[in-house]
Scaffold this active site. Structure first.
Site: not given
Ligand code: M6R
Length: 614
Positions: A27, A75, A491, A101-102, A609, A2, A487, A494, A510
């Site tokens: 956000r 969000w 990527k 927000n929260g 984000k 948010c 990673e 997501e 396994h």
């Molecule tokens: O702001 P942060 O690094 O604490 O965020 C952690 C995760 O939310 C963040 O890395 C998320 O997994 C990303 N969308 C990955 O690309």
């Protein structure tokens, strides 16, 4: 999660709110809304499902003349993304408007109580309960808005950053925060509020970060006054913002993600600036320097993080154990905080976070702090909550990362961890001087090698064309490349919504090997290094089952070219710095596949984000 923006002053509030919401859209982007007070003391209240551009269309050509207002991009937590659940929410008497927000955890109890007192609710949100509660307290206690907010918040459990306006007073904003960030911008003769500094930076560099349990009374007549929930007066500390406006623009790229991928040679250089000189045999992280001996004398280091930052933490574990011989554990912050972990006073906890606002990481920090551990941080956002909650730390200096998929933040985090491991190894004497020097020279050369790795863009685009319609993908790596596989898979899933799994290459047999058939692309990091031969065997196992193998290989490796269906060559480097280089093609592959599939790369569905709720 948010985005919050608010303004009071002489300027056109609507323009500031819309521009601010666009900057904050990363956000949350389920719905957006604004509420302003018109010159004849009426609310101008617009909100709708979808993006800020939908809101703009919804407002259309209507003349919106107001000098105070609040705006929100959502969000969803409580209630689906629709027009009604969008913020701002109004009180029952339609005198107050609030953005939040929260999460208000006890909203259900409060809602029942307020319903019994005659309040009617139109939305499913916890936020609407809060604005009704403030209205009720204001009426019952016969107090002004600031006092009503203060008293109401005593009844609330959960996390919040809120801004409230009262239509009878178009010169005043009330803001409060607990566990969700809020920044106040101090203009010449006006005030701005943001859930981060991005909507503010265009107007002023002077900001005040609100702390947990603080309420701000912002008035064009009396200025900024801050009190704690217990009414104690706080003297605001004004800080100067370092963000450049250009960093918040796409700079000619089609997407923020692509811009951020291509920024990496520079961001890694920025991250190392002043911290390393191979010529002088120097490596140091100023923010952590005083804690070197504490770390070296610690029982162990526990790295806590989420998502991509957790993957960087895994690389950190390999680096710190390998170079500095410090025992390291890497934990998901969300698990750590709830599993009653054993934490000793001589543990050092290292939190890694791009945003510096991730709720689970913050909660894990608080827990470890209570147990007496030393808390260090690696954050990107300067002044963020985590950077202020830790005893010491280092910034990654990657600049604002707007794309929801983390790219340059990851490579900068790994760079800081490399510097940390080298600094500690030097201090402890665990790496021979000549080798240490070689490693310093190699790390200094990484930005140039990232520039080389970025030249794989065209190859990545071609390969993406072939695999863009896959339903599944497997990512494999060993040693330092295992976190890179994780990673790479994160990527891809997501932003392109292709199901992907990252695995240590040897673990494939396994279980995941059962998935392999001619439809399955298998992305393998098979660069030259100690596990090269072993990875070759894993590739053969995939080939024997007709899987399609796409290899990230070391430049000039002819042998692997013969074996792979496709190959992407990156420069040679020390195994420990390979995660920085090998991750680049994975970023590019997921970017191109997502674009080809028509996905919203910068704002993937269901994500945000900064994950400021647990
Ligand atoms: O702001 P942060 O690094 O604490 O965020 C952690 C995760 O939310 C963040 O890395 C998320 O997994 C990303 N969308 C990955 O690309």
């Amino acid at each position: 999660m948010c985005g919050i923006v608010a303004y009071v002053g002489e300027k056109n509030a609507y323009e500031i709110l819309i521009k601010g919401l666009k900057r904050l859209e990363y956000r949350g982007y389920d719905s957006a809304g604004v509420a302003m007070i018109s010159n004849n003391h009426e609310f101008l209240h617009y909100k709708c499902k979808g993006k800020v551009s939908n809101l703009e269309e919804h407002v259309g050509q209507q003349s919106v003349d107001a000098h105070i207002g609040i705006g929100h991009t959502r969000w969803a937590t409580h209630g689906p993304a629709n027009d009604v659940n969008a913020h701002p929410h109004l009180s029952g008497n339609e005198e107050l408007a609030l953005i939040h927000n929260g999460i208000i955890e006890n909203y259900d109890v409060l809602k029942k109580e307020l319903t019994s007192r005659g309040h009617n609710f139109v939305s499913d949100t916890d936020t609407e309960v809060l604005v009704h509660l403030i209205e009720e307290v204001k009426k019952q206690e016969d107090v002004g808005l600031f006092e009503a907010v203060r008293l109401a918040l005593h009844q609330v459990t959960g996390a919040y950053a809120i801004v409230v306006i009262d239509k009878s007073n178009p010169r005043e904003l009330i803001a409060a925060k607990k566990s969700s960030p809020l920044v106040i911008g101090m203009g010449e003769d006006d005030f701005f509020i943001g859930s981060d500094a991005t909507p503010i930076v265009e107007y002023t560099n002077n900001v005040v970060y609100l702390e947990d349990g603080e309420i701000a009374h912002i008035s064009l007549d009396t200025g900024l006054k801050i009190r704690k929930l217990d009414n104690k007066v706080i003297t605001p500390t004004i800080q100067e913002l370092q963000i450049q406006l250009e960093a918040l623009e796409k700079g000619g790229y089609e997407h923020f993600m692509l811009k951020e991928i291509f920024e990496q040679p520079k961001t890694i250089k920025d991250c190392m600036r002043g911290r390393i000189s191979a010529q002088k045999g120097h490596v140091s992280l100023g923010g952590i320097l005083d804690y070197q001996d504490k770390i070296l004398n610690a029982r162990r280091m526990i790295i806590i993080a989420c998502g991509t930052s957790w993957h960087a933490g895994l690389v950190g574990e390999y680096l710190l154990e390998d170079l500095a011989r410090i025992p390291v554990e890497v934990e998901y912050a969300s698990e750590f905080r709830y599993r009653n972990p054993v934490i000793y006073e001589d543990d050092v906890v290292l939190a890694i976070s791009q945003s510096g606002e991730t709720a689970d990481t913050l909660a894990a920090i608080k827990l470890a702090k209570e147990k007496g551990a030393t808390i260090l941080g690696i954050c990107n956002v300067v002044g963020s909550t985590i950077s202020r909650e830790t005893h010491a730390g280092s910034y990654t200096h990657a600049g604002p990362e707007i794309g929801v998929a983390s790219t340059k933040a990851f490579t900068a985090q790994v760079t800081v961890l490399s510097l940390l491991a080298l600094m500690l190894a030097k201090r402890k004497g665990t790496v021979e001087k000549s080798r240490l020097n070689r490693l310093l020279f190699e790390l200094e050369s990484i930005p140039d090698k990232v520039t080389e790795a970025l030249k794989t863009d065209a190859a990545c685009e071609l390969i993406s064309e072939i695999y863009k319609n896959s339903s599944n993908a497997l990512y494999l790596g060993r040693g330092y490349s295992f976190p890179v596989a994780l990673e790479g898979a994160l990527k891809l899933k997501e932003i392109s919504y292709i199901h992907a799994e990252g695995y240590p290459a040897a673990e494939m047999k396994h279980g995941p090997i059962a998935l392999i058939d001619e439809e399955m692309p298998v992305f393998v990091v098979a660069t030259k290094g100690p596990s090269y031969e072993k990875v070759i065997s894993n590739i053969q196992e995939v080939k024997a089952r007709k899987g399609k193998v796409i290899v990230i290989s070391t430049k000039g490796d002819e042998y692997i070219k013969e074996m792979a269906d496709h190959y992407i060559e990156i420069p040679e480097t020390e195994e420990m710095f390979m995660p920085i280089l090998a991750t680049i093609p994975f970023q590019l592959l997921s970017y191109h596949m997502a674009v080809m599939r028509g996905c919203n790369v910068d704002q993937p569905r269901n994500l945000a984000k900064a994950v400021t709720v647990e």
